[in-house]
Design a protein around this motif. Structure first.
Motif, PDB file in Angstrom:
ATOM      1  N   ASP A  81      -8.559 -18.099   3.222  1.00 55.13           N
ATOM      2  CA  ASP A  81      -8.047 -17.515   1.991  1.00 55.13           C
ATOM      3  C   ASP A  81      -6.936 -16.516   2.289  1.00 55.13           C
ATOM      4  OD1 ASP A  81      -9.827 -16.376  -1.011  1.00 55.13           O
ATOM      5  OD2 ASP A  81      -7.818 -17.219  -0.720  1.00 55.13           O
ATOM      6  N   ARG A  82      -6.203 -16.142   1.240  1.00 53.99           N
ATOM      7  CA  ARG A  82      -5.115 -15.172   1.391  1.00 53.99           C
ATOM      8  C   ARG A  82      -4.899 -14.444   0.072  1.00 53.99           C
ATOM      9  NH1 ARG A  82       0.596 -17.410   2.518  1.00 53.99           N
ATOM     10  NH2 ARG A  82      -0.453 -18.369   4.263  1.00 53.99           N
ATOM     11  N   TYR A  83      -4.291 -13.260   0.172  1.00 48.97           N
ATOM     12  CA  TYR A  83      -3.849 -12.508  -1.000  1.00 48.97           C
ATOM     13  C   TYR A  83      -2.358 -12.260  -0.822  1.00 48.97           C
ATOM     14  CZ  TYR A  83      -2.760  -8.457  -3.907  1.00 48.97           C
ATOM     15  OH  TYR A  83      -2.173  -7.592  -4.783  1.00 48.97           O
ATOM     16  N   ASN A  84      -1.541 -12.788  -1.744  1.00 46.84           N
ATOM     17  CA  ASN A  84      -0.101 -12.594  -1.689  1.00 46.84           C
ATOM     18  C   ASN A  84       0.293 -11.502  -2.672  1.00 46.84           C
ATOM     19  OD1 ASN A  84       0.360 -14.712   0.170  1.00 46.84           O
ATOM     20  ND2 ASN A  84       0.235 -16.197  -1.488  1.00 46.84           N
ATOM     21  N   ALA A  85       1.045 -10.526  -2.206  1.00 42.81           N
ATOM     22  CA  ALA A  85       1.423  -9.388  -3.041  1.00 42.81           C
ATOM     23  C   ALA A  85       2.926  -9.351  -3.270  1.00 42.81           C
ATOM     24  CB  ALA A  85       0.972  -8.086  -2.388  1.00 42.81           C
ATOM     25  N   GLU A  86       3.294  -8.967  -4.471  1.00 43.71           N
ATOM     26  CA  GLU A  86       4.692  -8.690  -4.778  1.00 43.71           C
ATOM     27  C   GLU A  86       5.038  -7.312  -4.226  1.00 43.71           C
ATOM     28  OE1 GLU A  86       6.891 -10.727  -6.281  1.00 43.71           O
ATOM     29  OE2 GLU A  86       5.314 -12.253  -6.230  1.00 43.71           O
ATOM     30  N   PRO A  87       6.306  -7.040  -3.940  1.00 47.71           N
ATOM     31  CA  PRO A  87       6.683  -5.710  -3.435  1.00 47.71           C
ATOM     32  C   PRO A  87       6.370  -4.618  -4.458  1.00 47.71           C
ATOM     33  CG  PRO A  87       8.472  -7.273  -3.118  1.00 47.71           C
ATOM     34  CD  PRO A  87       7.452  -7.950  -3.997  1.00 47.71           C
ATOM     35  N   ASP A  88       5.885  -3.492  -3.954  1.00 49.52           N
ATOM     36  CA  ASP A  88       5.712  -2.300  -4.787  1.00 49.52           C
ATOM     37  C   ASP A  88       7.036  -1.556  -4.861  1.00 49.52           C
ATOM     38  OD1 ASP A  88       2.491  -1.749  -3.310  1.00 49.52           O
ATOM     39  OD2 ASP A  88       2.947  -2.648  -5.254  1.00 49.52           O
ATOM     40  N   ALA A  89       7.094  -0.557  -5.719  1.00 49.95           N
ATOM     41  CA  ALA A  89       8.274   0.312  -5.784  1.00 49.95           C
ATOM     42  C   ALA A  89       8.371   1.144  -4.507  1.00 49.95           C
ATOM     43  CB  ALA A  89       8.172   1.223  -7.006  1.00 49.95           C
ATOM     44  N   GLU A  90       9.536   1.713  -4.265  1.00 52.43           N
ATOM     45  CA  GLU A  90       9.740   2.587  -3.102  1.00 52.43           C
ATOM     46  C   GLU A  90       8.735   3.731  -3.141  1.00 52.43           C
ATOM     47  OE1 GLU A  90      11.947   1.966  -0.654  1.00 52.43           O
ATOM     48  OE2 GLU A  90      11.158   3.693   0.429  1.00 52.43           O
ATOM     49  N   GLY A  91       8.214   4.084  -1.999  1.00 54.47           N
ATOM     50  CA  GLY A  91       7.302   5.212  -1.912  1.00 54.47           C
ATOM     51  C   GLY A  91       5.837   4.836  -1.849  1.00 54.47           C
ATOM     52  N   TRP A  92       5.509   3.559  -1.995  1.00 55.45           N
ATOM     53  CA  TRP A  92       4.125   3.104  -1.926  1.00 55.45           C
ATOM     54  C   TRP A  92       3.787   2.655  -0.505  1.00 55.45           C
ATOM     55  CZ3 TRP A  92       0.379   3.306  -5.622  1.00 55.45           C
ATOM     56  CH2 TRP A  92       0.798   3.637  -6.919  1.00 55.45           C
ATOM     57  N   TYR A  93       2.533   2.911  -0.113  1.00 60.14           N
ATOM     58  CA  TYR A  93       2.029   2.509   1.199  1.00 60.14           C
ATOM     59  C   TYR A  93       0.713   1.770   1.035  1.00 60.14           C
ATOM     60  CZ  TYR A  93       5.276   5.773   3.489  1.00 60.14           C
ATOM     61  OH  TYR A  93       6.393   6.425   3.932  1.00 60.14           O
ATOM     62  N   ASP A  94       0.448   0.839   1.920  1.00 54.71           N
ATOM     63  CA  ASP A  94      -0.857   0.198   2.044  1.00 54.71           C
ATOM     64  C   ASP A  94      -1.453   0.600   3.393  1.00 54.71           C
ATOM     65  OD1 ASP A  94      -0.676  -1.368  -0.368  1.00 54.71           O
ATOM     66  OD2 ASP A  94      -1.880  -2.901   0.654  1.00 54.71           O
ATOM     67  N   MET A  95      -2.752   0.899   3.371  1.00 57.42           N
ATOM     68  CA  MET A  95      -3.499   1.202   4.585  1.00 57.42           C
ATOM     69  C   MET A  95      -4.712   0.278   4.594  1.00 57.42           C
ATOM     70  SD  MET A  95      -3.745   5.334   4.400  1.00 57.42           S
ATOM     71  CE  MET A  95      -2.313   6.393   4.411  1.00 57.42           C
ATOM     72  N   ALA A  96      -4.853  -0.532   5.620  1.00 60.74           N
ATOM     73  CA  ALA A  96      -5.976  -1.467   5.700  1.00 60.74           C
ATOM     74  C   ALA A  96      -6.805  -1.165   6.946  1.00 60.74           C
ATOM     75  CB  ALA A  96      -5.474  -2.903   5.745  1.00 60.74           C
ATOM     76  N   TYR A  97      -8.115  -0.977   6.746  1.00 62.39           N
ATOM     77  CA  TYR A  97      -9.058  -0.764   7.850  1.00 62.39           C
ATOM     78  C   TYR A  97     -10.058  -1.913   7.837  1.00 62.39           C
ATOM     79  CZ  TYR A  97     -12.742   1.105  10.769  1.00 62.39           C
ATOM     80  OH  TYR A  97     -13.675   1.259  11.761  1.00 62.39           O
ATOM     81  N   VAL A  98     -10.130  -2.662   8.941  1.00 66.83           N
ATOM     82  CA  VAL A  98     -10.951  -3.865   8.996  1.00 66.83           C
ATOM     83  C   VAL A  98     -12.371  -3.519   9.437  1.00 66.83           C
ATOM     84  CG1 VAL A  98     -11.207  -6.158  10.007  1.00 66.83           C
ATOM     85  CG2 VAL A  98      -8.930  -5.287   9.454  1.00 66.83           C
ATOM     86  N   ILE A  99     -13.328  -3.915   8.614  1.00 65.81           N
ATOM     87  CA  ILE A  99     -14.741  -3.670   8.899  1.00 65.81           C
ATOM     88  C   ILE A  99     -15.342  -4.828   9.670  1.00 65.81           C
ATOM     89  CG2 ILE A  99     -17.012  -3.280   7.829  1.00 65.81           C
ATOM     90  CD1 ILE A  99     -15.443  -2.202   5.367  1.00 65.81           C
ATOM     91  N   GLU A 100     -14.954  -6.046   9.296  1.00 65.55           N
ATOM     92  CA  GLU A 100     -15.558  -7.244   9.876  1.00 65.55           C
ATOM     93  C   GLU A 100     -14.537  -8.360   9.919  1.00 65.55           C
ATOM     94  OE1 GLU A 100     -19.174 -10.299   8.542  1.00 65.55           O
ATOM     95  OE2 GLU A 100     -18.986  -8.334   7.614  1.00 65.55           O
ATOM     96  N   GLY A 101     -14.529  -9.140  10.999  1.00 63.90           N
ATOM     97  CA  GLY A 101     -13.601 -10.257  11.133  1.00 63.90           C
ATOM     98  C   GLY A 101     -12.243  -9.828  11.645  1.00 63.90           C
ATOM     99  N   ARG A 102     -11.263 -10.711  11.488  1.00 60.84           N
ATOM    100  CA  ARG A 102      -9.879 -10.408  11.888  1.00 60.84           C
ATOM    101  C   ARG A 102      -8.959 -10.670  10.715  1.00 60.84           C
ATOM    102  NH1 ARG A 102      -7.640 -13.873  16.552  1.00 60.84           N
ATOM    103  NH2 ARG A 102      -7.278 -15.345  14.863  1.00 60.84           N
TER     104      ARG A 102
END
Length: 200
Positions: free
Chosen positions: A135-156
């Motif tokens: 599976d996958r999640y495709n995202a559109e670009p956010d406005a300038e100034g936005w950040y994503d932080m992802a911390y993986v609990i399980e899997g890769r």
């Protein structure tokens, strides 16, 4: 100014555990000294502004003094910087990745690790995500100034960005500017679970 640890561990909590002391306290010492000088403060002036004794400041800047999170929080507030600015390795500069042990408990496995920090002026969202194999999640670009932080609990987790692809194993994390097309993907054969912070 937003002090990220203001409501967290206090008083008897120390930075850091003895095994972590050399590198982290050196970072704190260098950062406090650098920010104090940039702000035009003498040690006496910073002591008055922060409510921390000059003797304590001398010890912190020499790297010889174990210091509570609450004390660092007061110093950060007086210098108009964040807690993360005081504990991050100087080589990271203003980047979002910190990855520094900021609190150690009585037991060796008890620790608080500040993984990353970004300025947040308008909004912050905390998400728990799971992606089934393929599976996958495709995202559109956010406005300038936005950040994503992802911390993986399980899997890769595979994070596909405009100019790079990053594989993050369980226990790892990645921070990126989200003003670009990106996707979260599971190329493995087990469920991926991760925590996602979205901040502006």
């Amino acid at each position: 100014m937003r002090n990220i640890m203001r409501k967290k561990a206090r008083m008897s909590n120390i930075l850091p555990t003895p095994s972590e002391r050399p590198s982290v306290l050196v970072h704190v010492a260098d950062n406090v000294k650098t920010h104090r000088r940039s702000a035009g403060f003498s040690q006496d002036a910073l002591a008055k502004a922060s409510g921390v004794s000059r003797r304590m400041l001398v010890g912190i800047e020499s790297g010889d003094t174990n210091v509570s999170l609450a004390t660092l929080d007061r110093i950060a507030a007086a210098l108009r910087v964040t807690f993360a600015d005081l504990v991050r390795p100087p080589s990271t500069g203003g980047l979002t990745r910190v990855d520094a042990v900021a609190w150690g408990g009585q037991q060796a496995d008890s620790r608080g690790t500040l993984l990353a920090s970004t300025p947040a002026t308008r909004q912050a969202e905390l998400w728990h995500w799971s992606l089934a194999p393929g599976d996958r999640y495709n995202a559109e670009p956010d406005a300038e100034g936005w950040y994503d932080m992802a911390y993986v609990i399980e899997g890769r987790l595979t994070i596909v960005l405009a100019e790079e692809t990053v594989d993050v194993e369980a226990g790892g994390f990645h921070v990126f500017k989200s003003n670009q097309p990106f996707s979260y993907q599971n190329h493995g054969d087990v469920l991926v679970r991760f925590v996602r912070n979205v901040v502006n």
